[in-house]
Design an enzyme around this catalytic site. Structure first.
Site, PDB file in Angstrom:
ATOM      1  N   GLN A   1       0.869  -1.177   0.000  1.00  0.00           N
ATOM      2  CA  GLN A   1       0.000   0.000   0.000  1.00  0.00           C
ATOM      3  C   GLN A   1       0.906   1.226   0.000  1.00  0.00           C
ATOM      4  O   GLN A   1       1.422   1.639   1.023  1.00  0.00           O
ATOM      5  CB  GLN A   1      -0.915  -0.023   1.232  1.00  0.00           C
ATOM      6  CG  GLN A   1      -1.975   1.035   1.226  1.00  0.00           C
ATOM      7  CD  GLN A   1      -2.908   0.919   2.435  1.00  0.00           C
ATOM      8  OE1 GLN A   1      -2.687   0.119   3.336  1.00  0.00           O
ATOM      9  NE2 GLN A   1      -3.923   1.747   2.458  1.00  0.00           N
TER      10      GLN A   1
ATOM     11  N   HIS B   1      -7.655   2.830  -0.627  1.00  0.00           N
ATOM     12  CA  HIS B   1      -7.994   3.154  -2.004  1.00  0.00           C
ATOM     13  C   HIS B   1      -8.264   1.881  -2.795  1.00  0.00           C
ATOM     14  O   HIS B   1      -7.622   0.864  -2.585  1.00  0.00           O
ATOM     15  CB  HIS B   1      -6.931   4.019  -2.693  1.00  0.00           C
ATOM     16  CG  HIS B   1      -5.540   3.503  -2.635  1.00  0.00           C
ATOM     17  ND1 HIS B   1      -4.759   3.550  -1.485  1.00  0.00           N
ATOM     18  CD2 HIS B   1      -4.754   2.947  -3.583  1.00  0.00           C
ATOM     19  CE1 HIS B   1      -3.558   3.057  -1.739  1.00  0.00           C
ATOM     20  NE2 HIS B   1      -3.544   2.674  -3.002  1.00  0.00           N
TER      21      HIS B   1
ATOM     22  N   HIS C   1      -8.229   0.294  -6.417  1.00  0.00           N
ATOM     23  CA  HIS C   1      -7.716   0.432  -7.780  1.00  0.00           C
ATOM     24  C   HIS C   1      -8.793  -0.079  -8.735  1.00  0.00           C
ATOM     25  O   HIS C   1      -9.314  -1.182  -8.549  1.00  0.00           O
ATOM     26  CB  HIS C   1      -6.461  -0.421  -7.985  1.00  0.00           C
ATOM     27  CG  HIS C   1      -5.283   0.035  -7.209  1.00  0.00           C
ATOM     28  ND1 HIS C   1      -4.306   0.832  -7.762  1.00  0.00           N
ATOM     29  CD2 HIS C   1      -4.915  -0.194  -5.929  1.00  0.00           C
ATOM     30  CE1 HIS C   1      -3.382   1.067  -6.841  1.00  0.00           C
ATOM     31  NE2 HIS C   1      -3.733   0.455  -5.722  1.00  0.00           N
TER      32      HIS C   1
ATOM     33  N   VAL D   1       0.316   4.415  -0.470  1.00  0.00           N
ATOM     34  CA  VAL D   1      -0.220   5.549   0.288  1.00  0.00           C
ATOM     35  C   VAL D   1      -1.090   4.962   1.397  1.00  0.00           C
ATOM     36  O   VAL D   1      -2.023   4.216   1.107  1.00  0.00           O
ATOM     37  CB  VAL D   1      -1.051   6.493  -0.612  1.00  0.00           C
ATOM     38  CG1 VAL D   1      -1.665   7.622   0.207  1.00  0.00           C
ATOM     39  CG2 VAL D   1      -0.184   7.066  -1.730  1.00  0.00           C
TER      40      VAL D   1
END
Length: 142
Positions: free
Chosen positions: A89, A95, A97, A91
């Site tokens: 990961q 999130h 993708h 960041v």
């Protein structure tokens, strides 16, 4: 503040492709293929496990919507959706993708080698471990 929170705050630029009250999606700056988008909750939550239950249906309804949009907009044959939790990961902000896919695009299944279990016993042990963790979490939630 993480880079994704900075994007939400308008302090970092991004090519935003979708936004509602709770989530935002923008193009990945290092895409697997053009149109590769990242869908995030606007609130900072590092992993799927950290996401409050009320946001789960919002995030996944929007992931479903964006999957159709990316496929249509990029004239793709399909999409691949993925979430990394901690490992890989880049960041530390949850999130999803959303990657446009085409037959023979060079990606093979998942992005890493897959292996069969070495025996039925190994598979049973793994199943028992996961079932045990499921039961423990269910007990905690009661």
């Amino acid at each position: 503040m993480c880079v994704f929170c900075s994007i939400v705050a308008g302090e970092e630029s991004a090519e935003i492709v979708f936004e509602d009250e709770r989530t935002m999606a923008f193009l990945d700056v290092r895409p697997l293929f053009p149109g590769h988008s990242l869908l995030i909750p606007k609130e900072h939550h590092e992993t799927l496990g950290d996401l409050p239950g009320a946001l789960v249906p919002v995030l996944f309804t929007n992931a479903q919507f964006l999957s159709r949009a990316v496929e249509g907009g990029m004239e793709a044959q399909g999409t691949f959706l993925a979430i990394n939790n901690k490992v890989s990961q880049s960041v530390p902000h949850l999130h999803v993708h959303i990657v446009p896919r085409r037959k023979k695009d060079g990606l093979r299944g998942f992005f890493w080698p897959r292996h069969r279990y070495t025996s039925a016993e190994e598979m049973t042990r793994a199943g028992d471990a996961v079932r045990g963790a499921v039961a423990a979490l269910q007990d905690e939630e009661r």
